[in-house]
Write a protein that holds these residues in place. Structure first.
Motif, PDB file in Angstrom:
ATOM      1  N   ASP A 210       0.825  -1.214   0.000  1.00  0.00           N
ATOM      2  CA  ASP A 210       0.000   0.000   0.000  1.00  0.00           C
ATOM      3  C   ASP A 210       0.862   1.268   0.000  1.00  0.00           C
ATOM      4  O   ASP A 210       0.479   2.287  -0.565  1.00  0.00           O
ATOM      5  CB  ASP A 210      -0.931   0.025   1.221  1.00  0.00           C
ATOM      6  CG  ASP A 210      -1.940  -1.112   1.206  1.00  0.00           C
ATOM      7  OD1 ASP A 210      -2.121  -1.735   0.131  1.00  0.00           O
ATOM      8  OD2 ASP A 210      -2.533  -1.401   2.271  1.00  0.00           O
ATOM      9  N   TRP A 211       2.024   1.191   0.665  1.00  0.00           N
ATOM     10  CA  TRP A 211       2.896   2.371   0.739  1.00  0.00           C
ATOM     11  C   TRP A 211       3.778   2.516  -0.510  1.00  0.00           C
ATOM     12  O   TRP A 211       4.609   3.428  -0.583  1.00  0.00           O
ATOM     13  CB  TRP A 211       3.801   2.284   1.978  1.00  0.00           C
ATOM     14  CG  TRP A 211       3.061   2.226   3.287  1.00  0.00           C
ATOM     15  CD1 TRP A 211       1.846   2.796   3.579  1.00  0.00           C
ATOM     16  CD2 TRP A 211       3.489   1.543   4.487  1.00  0.00           C
ATOM     17  NE1 TRP A 211       1.499   2.509   4.879  1.00  0.00           N
ATOM     18  CE2 TRP A 211       2.482   1.760   5.466  1.00  0.00           C
ATOM     19  CE3 TRP A 211       4.618   0.793   4.836  1.00  0.00           C
ATOM     20  CZ2 TRP A 211       2.572   1.236   6.767  1.00  0.00           C
ATOM     21  CZ3 TRP A 211       4.714   0.286   6.125  1.00  0.00           C
ATOM     22  CH2 TRP A 211       3.702   0.498   7.069  1.00  0.00           C
ATOM     23  N   GLY A 212       3.675   1.585  -1.448  1.00  0.00           N
ATOM     24  CA  GLY A 212       4.412   1.698  -2.709  1.00  0.00           C
ATOM     25  C   GLY A 212       5.752   0.987  -2.736  1.00  0.00           C
ATOM     26  O   GLY A 212       6.581   1.258  -3.617  1.00  0.00           O
ATOM     27  N   PHE A 213       5.994   0.077  -1.772  1.00  0.00           N
ATOM     28  CA  PHE A 213       7.245  -0.686  -1.771  1.00  0.00           C
ATOM     29  C   PHE A 213       7.034  -2.038  -2.450  1.00  0.00           C
ATOM     30  O   PHE A 213       5.909  -2.418  -2.765  1.00  0.00           O
ATOM     31  CB  PHE A 213       7.734  -0.887  -0.329  1.00  0.00           C
ATOM     32  CG  PHE A 213       8.141   0.389   0.334  1.00  0.00           C
ATOM     33  CD1 PHE A 213       9.431   0.882   0.214  1.00  0.00           C
ATOM     34  CD2 PHE A 213       7.218   1.139   1.084  1.00  0.00           C
ATOM     35  CE1 PHE A 213       9.803   2.081   0.821  1.00  0.00           C
ATOM     36  CE2 PHE A 213       7.583   2.338   1.692  1.00  0.00           C
ATOM     37  CZ  PHE A 213       8.877   2.807   1.563  1.00  0.00           C
ATOM     38  N   LYS A 214       8.156  -2.764  -2.655  1.00  0.00           N
ATOM     39  CA  LYS A 214       8.094  -4.099  -3.266  1.00  0.00           C
ATOM     40  C   LYS A 214       8.559  -5.127  -2.242  1.00  0.00           C
ATOM     41  O   LYS A 214       9.757  -5.438  -2.167  1.00  0.00           O
ATOM     42  CB  LYS A 214       9.014  -4.157  -4.496  1.00  0.00           C
ATOM     43  CG  LYS A 214       8.540  -3.283  -5.637  1.00  0.00           C
ATOM     44  CD  LYS A 214       9.451  -3.458  -6.842  1.00  0.00           C
ATOM     45  CE  LYS A 214       8.998  -2.547  -7.977  1.00  0.00           C
ATOM     46  NZ  LYS A 214      10.122  -2.118  -8.827  1.00  0.00           N
ATOM     47  N   PRO A 215       7.627  -5.657  -1.434  1.00  0.00           N
ATOM     48  CA  PRO A 215       8.044  -6.637  -0.430  1.00  0.00           C
ATOM     49  C   PRO A 215       8.451  -7.974  -1.051  1.00  0.00           C
ATOM     50  O   PRO A 215       7.822  -8.441  -1.993  1.00  0.00           O
ATOM     51  CB  PRO A 215       6.796  -6.809   0.446  1.00  0.00           C
ATOM     52  CG  PRO A 215       5.656  -6.287  -0.338  1.00  0.00           C
ATOM     53  CD  PRO A 215       6.201  -5.323  -1.348  1.00  0.00           C
ATOM     54  N   ILE A 216       9.538  -8.546  -0.517  1.00  0.00           N
ATOM     55  CA  ILE A 216      10.006  -9.872  -0.932  1.00  0.00           C
ATOM     56  C   ILE A 216       9.844 -10.780   0.284  1.00  0.00           C
ATOM     57  O   ILE A 216      10.570 -10.632   1.274  1.00  0.00           O
ATOM     58  CB  ILE A 216      11.493  -9.839  -1.364  1.00  0.00           C
ATOM     59  CG1 ILE A 216      11.692  -8.794  -2.471  1.00  0.00           C
ATOM     60  CG2 ILE A 216      11.960 -11.224  -1.789  1.00  0.00           C
ATOM     61  CD1 ILE A 216      13.158  -8.540  -2.803  1.00  0.00           C
ATOM     62  N   PRO A 217       8.865 -11.718   0.265  1.00  0.00           N
ATOM     63  CA  PRO A 217       8.648 -12.562   1.444  1.00  0.00           C
ATOM     64  C   PRO A 217       9.717 -13.635   1.594  1.00  0.00           C
ATOM     65  O   PRO A 217      10.196 -14.183   0.606  1.00  0.00           O
ATOM     66  CB  PRO A 217       7.273 -13.201   1.195  1.00  0.00           C
ATOM     67  CG  PRO A 217       6.913 -12.907  -0.215  1.00  0.00           C
ATOM     68  CD  PRO A 217       7.922 -11.988  -0.818  1.00  0.00           C
ATOM     69  N   CYS A 218      10.098 -13.911   2.839  1.00  0.00           N
ATOM     70  CA  CYS A 218      11.091 -14.952   3.153  1.00  0.00           C
ATOM     71  C   CYS A 218      10.686 -15.590   4.481  1.00  0.00           C
ATOM     72  O   CYS A 218      10.362 -14.878   5.429  1.00  0.00           O
ATOM     73  CB  CYS A 218      12.473 -14.305   3.283  1.00  0.00           C
ATOM     74  SG  CYS A 218      13.771 -15.441   3.819  1.00  0.00           S
ATOM     75  N   SER A 219      10.692 -16.932   4.545  1.00  0.00           N
ATOM     76  CA  SER A 219      10.386 -17.629   5.808  1.00  0.00           C
ATOM     77  C   SER A 219      11.482 -17.307   6.814  1.00  0.00           C
ATOM     78  O   SER A 219      12.661 -17.505   6.516  1.00  0.00           O
ATOM     79  CB  SER A 219      10.344 -19.140   5.593  1.00  0.00           C
ATOM     80  OG  SER A 219       9.547 -19.439   4.487  1.00  0.00           O
ATOM     81  N   PHE A 220      11.112 -16.858   8.016  1.00  0.00           N
ATOM     82  CA  PHE A 220      12.164 -16.501   8.972  1.00  0.00           C
ATOM     83  C   PHE A 220      11.735 -16.707  10.422  1.00  0.00           C
ATOM     84  O   PHE A 220      12.449 -16.329  11.331  1.00  0.00           O
ATOM     85  CB  PHE A 220      12.599 -15.049   8.731  1.00  0.00           C
ATOM     86  CG  PHE A 220      14.098 -14.839   8.789  1.00  0.00           C
ATOM     87  CD1 PHE A 220      14.970 -15.656   8.087  1.00  0.00           C
ATOM     88  CD2 PHE A 220      14.646 -13.816   9.554  1.00  0.00           C
ATOM     89  CE1 PHE A 220      16.352 -15.473   8.142  1.00  0.00           C
ATOM     90  CE2 PHE A 220      16.027 -13.618   9.620  1.00  0.00           C
ATOM     91  CZ  PHE A 220      16.870 -14.448   8.906  1.00  0.00           C
ATOM     92  N   GLN A 221      10.558 -17.341  10.649  1.00  0.00           N
ATOM     93  CA  GLN A 221      10.070 -17.475  12.030  1.00  0.00           C
ATOM     94  C   GLN A 221      10.976 -18.355  12.887  1.00  0.00           C
ATOM     95  O   GLN A 221      11.101 -18.130  14.085  1.00  0.00           O
ATOM     96  CB  GLN A 221       8.648 -18.028  12.039  1.00  0.00           C
ATOM     97  CG  GLN A 221       7.625 -16.985  11.609  1.00  0.00           C
ATOM     98  CD  GLN A 221       6.224 -17.305  12.096  1.00  0.00           C
ATOM     99  OE1 GLN A 221       5.920 -18.443  12.442  1.00  0.00           O
ATOM    100  NE2 GLN A 221       5.365 -16.301  12.110  1.00  0.00           N
TER     101      GLN A 221
END
Ligand code: DAV
Length: 358
Positions: free
Chosen positions: A321-332
């Motif tokens: 929504d803020w205009g960024f490009k999120p790259i998801p990565c498993s990290f829990q």
């Protein structure tokens, strides 16, 4: 000594295009001995585990799962064109002592963000306040020598003594942030690098259970007039590391934890200030030395690409929504060890110049 014209170590911000980064390792990690510094910073549901397991290696299964997360993270960074370096895997489950104290083990080399600070081409070894982290820098010696050979500058802060009188052994959990007393005093300078954030010529930091006024003043005198250090007023009952509280994303764009940062310096009046959404992580997930607010403990690859935990859907959507490009990565599984992408990394080179953003 070989030296190149383009600096091999060069960092001025949290957002210039990332070219090289150190990613921590969990293998070899050990449970630190119970101490008042842990009492002040550790979620209470983990106290018993630490009281009973101090000095032992961490659970191999937890380490195996965290290593899977780290492998995915390294793969993403390399696919995005970033050079990744790793510290040495050393066995921290060994006792050591100084003239004043002894401990049954160290901790780990999982969080390069805490131990080294980079300003331009200068690498600074930080004076950490935890006895269990006294020899952690050894895991980075080969990297430091290599960067030095290739032209970086390299200094170490005065090694603290960490005697008993440095700690407040009567530490009590504060009922509110206003009642907070730090678990360390100002007898000698200490700081963790993760209490500092770079925005060009302006550096933002907090006082915490590991960073004292004398530590901030030591860094201020070392850096001289080139940089200005601003101490933020943070409302946190367990302050340790500013990167789940205050996170600049790009020039004019700041991400904050609204529960902790109620007052921003007036210099941010023209900036877009984004509020981190509540974390999605389950209360049942084991977290050592951190709160769930590590959903905002991200790393910027440039002013658009941001690595975000795969299951933190609220902040992934917010970044879009803020205009960024999120790259998801498993990290829990890595998160369990006390941090997320910002903690697990040390920026070594970002393509950019020293300038003022205010
Ligand atoms: O809850 O603010 C920040 C990261 C710890 N290395 C917190 C933890």
């Amino acid at each position: 000594m070989t030296q190149t014209n383009s600096p091999i170590v060069s960092v001025y911000t949290e957002w210039d295009p990332l070219e090289e980064v150190i990613v921590g390792v969990v293998s070899g990690g050990a449970v630190p001995e119970w101490h008042v510094t842990l009492q002040a910073t550790m979620p209470e549901d983990q106290w018993q585990f630490y009281q009973q397991n101090g000095g032992k290696p961490f659970d191999p299964e937890k380490i195996r799962l965290a290593n899977q997360d780290l492998a995915e993270f390294v793969h993403i960074l390399e696919s995005e064109g970033v050079t990744v370096k790793r510290p040495d895997e050393i066995n921290f489950a060994r006792p050591y002592q100084t003239m004043d104290w002894q401990v049954p083990s160290g901790l780990y080399a999982a969080m390069p963000r805490d131990i080294l600070l980079v300003f331009g081409d200068l690498l600074i070894e930080c004076p950490l306040a935890w006895r269990s982290r006294y020899y952690e820098i050894n895991a980075y010696r080969n990297l430091l020598k290599d960067y030095f050979r290739r032209g970086a500058r390299w200094v170490a802060a005065p090694r603290p003594e960490l005697k008993d009188e440095f700690y407040n052994y009567d530490y009590q959990e504060p009922a509110s942030p206003a009642e907070l007393k730090y678990v360390i005093n100002d007898l000698e300078p200490t700081f963790d690098a993760a209490d500092f954030i770079r925005c060009g010529r302006d550096i933002f930091c907090q006082r915490s259970h590991v960073t004292n006024d004398m530590g901030i003043e030591w860094l201020r005198r070392l850096l001289g007039d080139t940089y200005t250090i601003h101490v933020l007023e943070v409302e946190d009952t367990h302050p340790m590391h500013i990167d789940a509280t205050f996170m600049p994303l790009a020039p004019g764009k700041l991400l904050i934890n609204q529960e902790r940062l109620k007052k921003l310096p007036p210099m941010f009046k023209d900036w877009d200030v984004f509020t981190a959404p509540r974390p999605c992580m389950s209360d049942r997930h084991t977290l050592y030395m951190t709160s769930k607010w590590i959903n905002m403990n991200i790393i910027m690859l440039d002013t658009e690409r941001v690595v975000v935990e795969r299951q933190e859907e609220s902040i992934i959507q917010a970044f879009k929504d803020w205009g960024f490009k999120p790259i998801p990565c498993s990290f829990q599984n890595f998160n369990t060890f006390g941090g997320s992408f910002h903690c697990a990394t040390l920026d070594v080179r970002r393509r950019g110049e020293l300038t003022s953003y205010f």
